[in-house]
Design an enzyme around this catalytic site. Structure first.
Site, short mmCIF file in Angstrom:
data_model
loop_
_atom_site.label_atom_id
_atom_site.label_comp_id
_atom_site.label_asym_id
_atom_site.label_seq_id
_atom_site.Cartn_x
_atom_site.Cartn_y
_atom_site.Cartn_z
N HIS A 69 3.59 -0.70 3.74
CA HIS A 69 3.31 -2.05 4.29
C HIS A 69 4.48 -3.04 4.15
O HIS A 69 4.52 -4.03 4.87
CB HIS A 69 2.09 -2.66 3.61
CG HIS A 69 0.81 -1.92 3.84
ND1 HIS A 69 0.34 -1.63 5.10
CD2 HIS A 69 -0.09 -1.41 2.97
CE1 HIS A 69 -0.81 -0.98 4.99
NE2 HIS A 69 -1.09 -0.82 3.71
ZN LIG Z 1 -4.05 2.60 2.05
#
Ligand SMILES: [Zn+2]
Length: 368
Positions: A134
């Site tokens: 992320h």
């Molecule tokens: Zn995850």
């Protein structure tokens, strides 16, 4: 026989995001201890390799110079930078002591794995502390400080290699997708729970890349309560044909196991058997394979699933009974799941229809 390496140092689990944070360092410690209890590193085909800390220039393959300095500074408790500007703060991405060293060690582990795989010393290397998919170039996100996957893929591109990235974490691999959204040299495929219900809220079928990268970002979202059968059917329809057509030199995979039915943060319903089948399918696509960890928030499930994954990588079949030394410390039981989650037929039907619609849309758009 496949030759495999497991990249590990105890320093990976000395520090973490804090006692109440879901990304517990014990996930890594228990995985290592379970593999060691199975004597998983004792064969000639399986190597245990130390991690090293990534250098600032290496982090700079993906991250901005300023962000690398910000992480170092915050980690030392300095107040030169406002943490909020880089998405640090209480909640998902707290600043913690020795954050820089701990997180740079995870990136270093992934680079060690990349070096081993590209020098053909092994067929597969598992950087189980990585898969921090992320993080952005200049911000933390979703428990991820540095994006080891994006750093390693840039490193592979510098060597002139074509990379297919397959992400089976329950969350969309947004940071990696965004890093390579406009290039046709990296194929990114992410299978995850739909962004309608889960962080980061992206990863819909319509996100397909831009410019030269059009058709090289692929998203296969699933509805809550998707089980092994539906997941594996959709995986087989989409992933092998696309990866084979792309003909990568290296497959990089993010093997988050928060798709498991006991995971406390997500709503997918895979068992260890579905997870192992997906990992095995990835193995069949890759002559050189850089495997990364990822999410997974039930500590026992993580240790068992990644032990099974390393078994697939190194060609070892571990006995189902958890070893005594491990069981005495953490509790006994079996390595594999022997029961299936109970899902009502109505929810299961919804999950099936959602997967079928996604597969059909991708097949049309990508001419699979
Ligand atoms: Zn995850």
């Amino acid at each position: 026989m496949t030759k495999a390496a497991f990249i590990c140092s105890p320093d990976l689990w000395q520090r973490g995001h804090g006692a109440t944070h879901p990304l517990k360092p014990e996930r890594l410690q228990r995985t290592y201890e379970l593999l060691a209890a199975y004597d998983a590193f004792d064969s000639r085909e399986s190597m245990l390799v130390q991690s090293r800390q990534a250098a600032p220039e290496e982090l700079g393959l993906f991250h901005t110079e300023e962000y690398v300095e910000v992480v170092r500074s915050l980690s030392q408790g300095e107040r030169r930078f406002n943490p909020r500007r880089y998405n640090f703060g209480p909640g998902d991405n707290p600043v913690f002591p020795e954050m820089y060293e701990t997180e740079a060690l995870k990136v270093g582990a992934t680079l060690v794995a990349a070096e081993l795989v590209t020098s053909d010393r092994v067929d597969v290397a598992f950087s189980f502390s990585g898969g921090l998919h992320h993080a952005g170039p200049a911000h933390a996100s979703g428990f991820c400080v540095f994006n080891d996957a994006a750093v390693a893929i840039h490193w592979l591109l510098q060597k002139g290699l074509r990379v297919a990235y397959v992400d089976i974490d329950a969350h969309h691999g947004d940071g990696v997708q965004n890093a390579f959204y406009e290039t046709d040299r990296v194929l990114t495929i992410s299978l995850h729970e739909t962004g309608l219900y889960l962080f980061p809220g992206t990863g819909f079928v319509e996100e397909m890349g831009r410019g030269a990268g059009r058709g090289y970002a692929v998203n296969l979202p699933f509805a809550p309560y998707t089980d092994d059968e539906i997941y594996l059917w959709a995986f087989e329809e989409i992933v092998p044909p696309l990866v084979r057509r792309f003909q990568p030199d290296v497959v990089v995979s993010q093997l988050g196991v928060d798709t498991h039915y006991q995971d406390p943060l997500t709503h997918l319903c895979l068992t260890t058997s579905g997870y192992v089948a997906a990992v095995t399918a990835i193995k069949e696509l890759a002559s050189r394979w850089l495997a990364l960890g990822g999410g997974g928030y039930d500590v026992g499930v993580v240790a068992q699933a990644w032990t099974l994954a390393y078994g697939v990588m190194s060609g070892q079949e571990f006995p189902d009974h958890l070893p005594l030394t491990y069981a005495e410390k953490y509790g006994g039981g079996s390595l594999r799941n022997h029961e299936e989650p109970r899902i009502s037929s109505e929810l299961r039907e919804q999950a099936r229809r959602y997967a079928e619609a996604g597969v059909a849309a991708l097949k049309r758009a990508l001419e699979i």
